[in-house]
Design a protein around this motif. Structure first.
Motif, PDB file in Angstrom:
ATOM      1  N   ILE A   1       0.874  -1.045  -0.025  1.00  0.00           N
ATOM      2  CA  ILE A   1      -0.101   0.019   0.028  1.00  0.00           C
ATOM      3  C   ILE A   1       0.740   1.286   0.143  1.00  0.00           C
ATOM      4  O   ILE A   1       0.558   2.112  -0.796  1.00  0.00           O
ATOM      5  CB  ILE A   1      -1.116   0.091   1.126  1.00  0.00           C
ATOM      6  N   ILE A   2       1.915   1.132   0.696  1.00  0.00           N
ATOM      7  CA  ILE A   2       2.912   2.361   0.702  1.00  0.00           C
ATOM      8  C   ILE A   2       3.456   2.605  -0.688  1.00  0.00           C
ATOM      9  O   ILE A   2       3.625   3.605  -0.932  1.00  0.00           O
ATOM     10  CB  ILE A   2       3.872   2.186   2.148  1.00  0.00           C
TER      11      ILE A   2
ATOM     12  N   LYS B   1       2.626   1.741  -3.461  1.00  0.00           N
ATOM     13  CA  LYS B   1       1.497   2.177  -4.571  1.00  0.00           C
ATOM     14  C   LYS B   1       1.147   3.648  -4.520  1.00  0.00           C
ATOM     15  O   LYS B   1       0.978   4.498  -5.290  1.00  0.00           O
ATOM     16  CB  LYS B   1       0.147   1.380  -4.364  1.00  0.00           C
ATOM     17  N   ASN B   2       1.065   4.235  -3.165  1.00  0.00           N
ATOM     18  CA  ASN B   2       0.663   5.544  -2.782  1.00  0.00           C
ATOM     19  C   ASN B   2       1.562   6.528  -2.568  1.00  0.00           C
ATOM     20  O   ASN B   2       1.655   7.744  -2.690  1.00  0.00           O
ATOM     21  CB  ASN B   2      -0.443   5.376  -1.792  1.00  0.00           C
ATOM     22  N   PHE B   3       2.959   5.888  -2.203  1.00  0.00           N
ATOM     23  CA  PHE B   3       4.137   6.919  -2.038  1.00  0.00           C
ATOM     24  C   PHE B   3       5.207   6.647  -2.646  1.00  0.00           C
ATOM     25  O   PHE B   3       6.222   5.997  -1.911  1.00  0.00           O
ATOM     26  CB  PHE B   3       4.159   7.078  -0.203  1.00  0.00           C
TER      27      PHE B   3
ATOM     28  N   GLU C   1      -6.387   0.300   3.252  1.00  0.00           N
ATOM     29  CA  GLU C   1      -5.698   1.295   2.357  1.00  0.00           C
ATOM     30  C   GLU C   1      -5.763   2.700   2.852  1.00  0.00           C
ATOM     31  O   GLU C   1      -4.756   3.375   2.873  1.00  0.00           O
ATOM     32  CB  GLU C   1      -5.783   1.225   0.891  1.00  0.00           C
ATOM     33  N   GLU C   2      -6.989   3.045   3.011  1.00  0.00           N
ATOM     34  CA  GLU C   2      -7.367   4.369   3.541  1.00  0.00           C
ATOM     35  C   GLU C   2      -6.708   4.621   4.835  1.00  0.00           C
ATOM     36  O   GLU C   2      -6.128   5.646   5.144  1.00  0.00           O
ATOM     37  CB  GLU C   2      -8.857   4.507   3.767  1.00  0.00           C
TER      38      GLU C   2
ATOM     39  N   VAL D   1      -2.573   5.034   4.254  1.00  0.00           N
ATOM     40  CA  VAL D   1      -2.470   6.406   3.412  1.00  0.00           C
ATOM     41  C   VAL D   1      -2.419   7.416   4.418  1.00  0.00           C
ATOM     42  O   VAL D   1      -1.633   8.288   4.654  1.00  0.00           O
ATOM     43  CB  VAL D   1      -3.321   6.436   2.249  1.00  0.00           C
ATOM     44  N   ASP D   2      -3.647   7.457   5.129  1.00  0.00           N
ATOM     45  CA  ASP D   2      -3.595   8.701   6.295  1.00  0.00           C
ATOM     46  C   ASP D   2      -2.724   8.529   7.390  1.00  0.00           C
ATOM     47  O   ASP D   2      -2.191   9.620   7.920  1.00  0.00           O
ATOM     48  CB  ASP D   2      -4.992   8.688   6.805  1.00  0.00           C
TER      49      ASP D   2
ATOM     50  N   LYS E   1       0.411   9.855   5.707  1.00  0.00           N
ATOM     51  CA  LYS E   1       0.266  11.324   5.609  1.00  0.00           C
ATOM     52  C   LYS E   1       0.680  12.116   6.852  1.00  0.00           C
ATOM     53  O   LYS E   1       1.319  13.125   7.032  1.00  0.00           O
ATOM     54  CB  LYS E   1      -0.757  11.620   5.053  1.00  0.00           C
TER      55      LYS E   1
END
Length: 360
Positions: free
Chosen positions: A298-299, A301-303, A345-346, A349-350, A353
Motif C-alpha cells: 500500500i505504501i 503504491k501510494n507513496f 488502504e485508507e 495512507v492517512d 500522511k
C-alpha cells in the motif's frame, strides 16, 4: 468465573431515558493515541469533555489544537494512574458528570518490572476510576473502558485455524505466566484489568453500566501535536520502520493479523455512551485481516517517494501464516454500534500522511 451482567427491562428503561447528546464526559489518558481521536469525536458530537493528562504541558497542547472548543474542553492532572485513589480529586471536582471513557493504560514492551510497569497501572487504574465514580459521581450512568484483543486471544494456541474469536473468548493467561516476559505481561494486564471491571460491576452493583472495547492492532493517523517519530504508539511503529528504511532486508512477521482504524475505534467508544443497547457489553472491534506485506505494498503504491526505503518486491516475510489463521466475529460492534469500518488502504495512507507531517 464471573458473568457479565445483563440489563433487566426496568434498568434498560432507566438507561434508555438518559440523554445521548450534550453529556458531560470524563476521558482518562487524553494524550494517548486512541484518546486523542476520542476527544475529536466527543467534541464533534456536542459533548462537554474533561480529560485527564499527566502534565500541564500535555493539557496546553491539546487545548491549543482545539481553539473552537471553548468551555467544552477542560483538563485534570493525574500524574500516576497506578496510585490508589489517583482519580478521586478529578472525579470529585466534576458535579453532574454523566459518562466516563477510560483509555489510560500502558501499551509498550519497554519494561523492566512487568508488575510495576504493566500490571499495576492497568489494573489499579481501572479499579481506581470505577471506585472513584461510585464514591463521588452518582450522576454517572455510562462507563466505557478500553480493553484489547489481548484479553480475548489465547496466545498459547498460536494462529488457531478453525477457531472463531468473539466476545465470548477470554485469554486464560495466569499471573505466573504474566511475569515471564513483557509480551505476556501486556496481554495479562489487559485481561486482568477488564476482568476486574466486570467483577466490580457484579459485586458493587453501581448506578452505572460498563462497556468494554477490545481492539486488536490499532492503525491510522497520529495527531501531530502530540507525537514525533520517536514517540509513536507501538502499533504504528511498524509503519514508521518501513518508511524509514529499517526493514529493507526483511519484512517482519505480522504477529497480530487483525486490525482496526483508530478513528473507527474512537467512534465506537463514543457510540457506547450514546447508545443504550451498548450497556454491559464487550465489543470485539476489528475491521478484518491484514499483513505487514500488504501494508508495504500500500505504501509502495501510494507513496513512490519511499520506494528506496521500502523492502524490494522480492523480499520475503510479513505474509499470512502457511498453516491458516483464526476467524473473527465482529457482528456485535456492527449491529449494536453501527460502525462501518475503513479499509486498510485508507488507514495506511492517512497514517503515512500524518507521519510525514512530523518528519518522516
Amino acid at each position: 468465573m464471573f458473568a457479565i451482567p445483563t440489563l433487566t427491562n426496568a434498568s434498560r428503561r432507566q438507561f434508555s431515558t438518559t440523554k445521548s447528546v450534550n453529556m458531560k464526559v470524563l476521558l482518562t489518558g487524553g494524550s494517548g493515541f486512541i484518546a486523542a481521536h476520542v476527544v475529536d469525536i466527543l467534541l464533534e458530537h456536542g459533548h462537554e469533555v474533561i480529560t485527564t493528562v499527566r502534565s500541564q504541558e500535555k493539557a496546553d497542547k491539546i487545548k491549543s489544537a482545539h481553539p473552537k472548543a471553548g468551555s467544552n474542553l477542560d483538563f485534570r492532572i493525574v500524574e500516576d494512574i497506578a496510585q490508589e485513589n489517583a482519580f478521586d480529586k478529578a472525579v470529585q471536582s466534576l458535579p453532574g458528570l454523566e459518562a466516563v471513557i477510560h483509555t489510560a493504560s500502558p501499551f509498550h514492551f519497554n519494561v523492566t518490572d512487568t508488575k510495576k510497569d504493566l500490571l499495576d497501572p492497568a489494573i489499579i487504574g481501572t479499579t481506581g476510576i470505577l471506585k472513584a465514580i461510585k464514591a463521588h459521581a452518582p450522576s454517572v450512568k455510562h462507563v466505557v473502558i478500553t480493553s484489547s484483543f489481548a484479553s480475548i486471544v489465547d496466545g498459547s494456541k498460536g494462529t488457531r485455524p478453525g477457531h472463531t474469536y468473539s466476545e465470548k473468548d477470554w485469554n486464560p493467561v495466569t499471573l505466573e505466566e504474566a511475569v515471564q516476559n513483557p509480551s505476556n505481561g501486556y496481554r495479562a494486564s489487559k485481561t486482568f484489568a477488564e476482568k476486574a471491571a466486570w467483577e466490580f460491576l457484579e459485586k458493587e452493583k453501581p448506578n452505572f453500566t460498563v462497556a468494554t472495547m477490545c481492539p486488536p492492532l490499532v492503525l491510522g493517523p497520529i495527531v501531530h501535536y502530540l507525537n514525533s517519530l520517536d514517540g509513536l504508539n507501538t502499533s504504528n511503529q511498524r509503519v514508521r520502520n518501513l518508511i524509514t528504511g529499517q526493514n529493507k532486508k526483511e519484512i517482519p512477521d505480522t504477529g497480530t493479523y487483525i486490525w482496526v482504524d483508530v478513528r473507527d475505534l474512537a467512534l465506537a467508544h463514543v457510540k457506547a455512551i450514546e447508545i443504550p443497547e451498548a450497556a454491559n457489553k464487550r465489543f470485539f472491534i476489528t475491521a478484518g485481516y491484514f499483513t505487514n506485506k500488504e501494508v508495504c505494498e500500500i505504501i509502495r503504491k501510494n507513496f513512490p517517494e519511499y520506494e528506496s526505503e521500502l523492502p524490494g518486491k522480492e523480499i520475503k516475510g510479513g505474509d499470512y501464516p502457511e498453516g491458516g489463521l483464526y476467524k473473527y466475529d465482529n457482528s456485535r460492534v456492527v449491529e449494536v454500534l453501527g460502525i462501518k469500518f475503513r479499509t486498510l488502504e485508507e488507514s495506511i495512507v492517512d497514517l503515512v500522511k500524518s507521519l510525514k507531517s512530523v518528519g518522516a
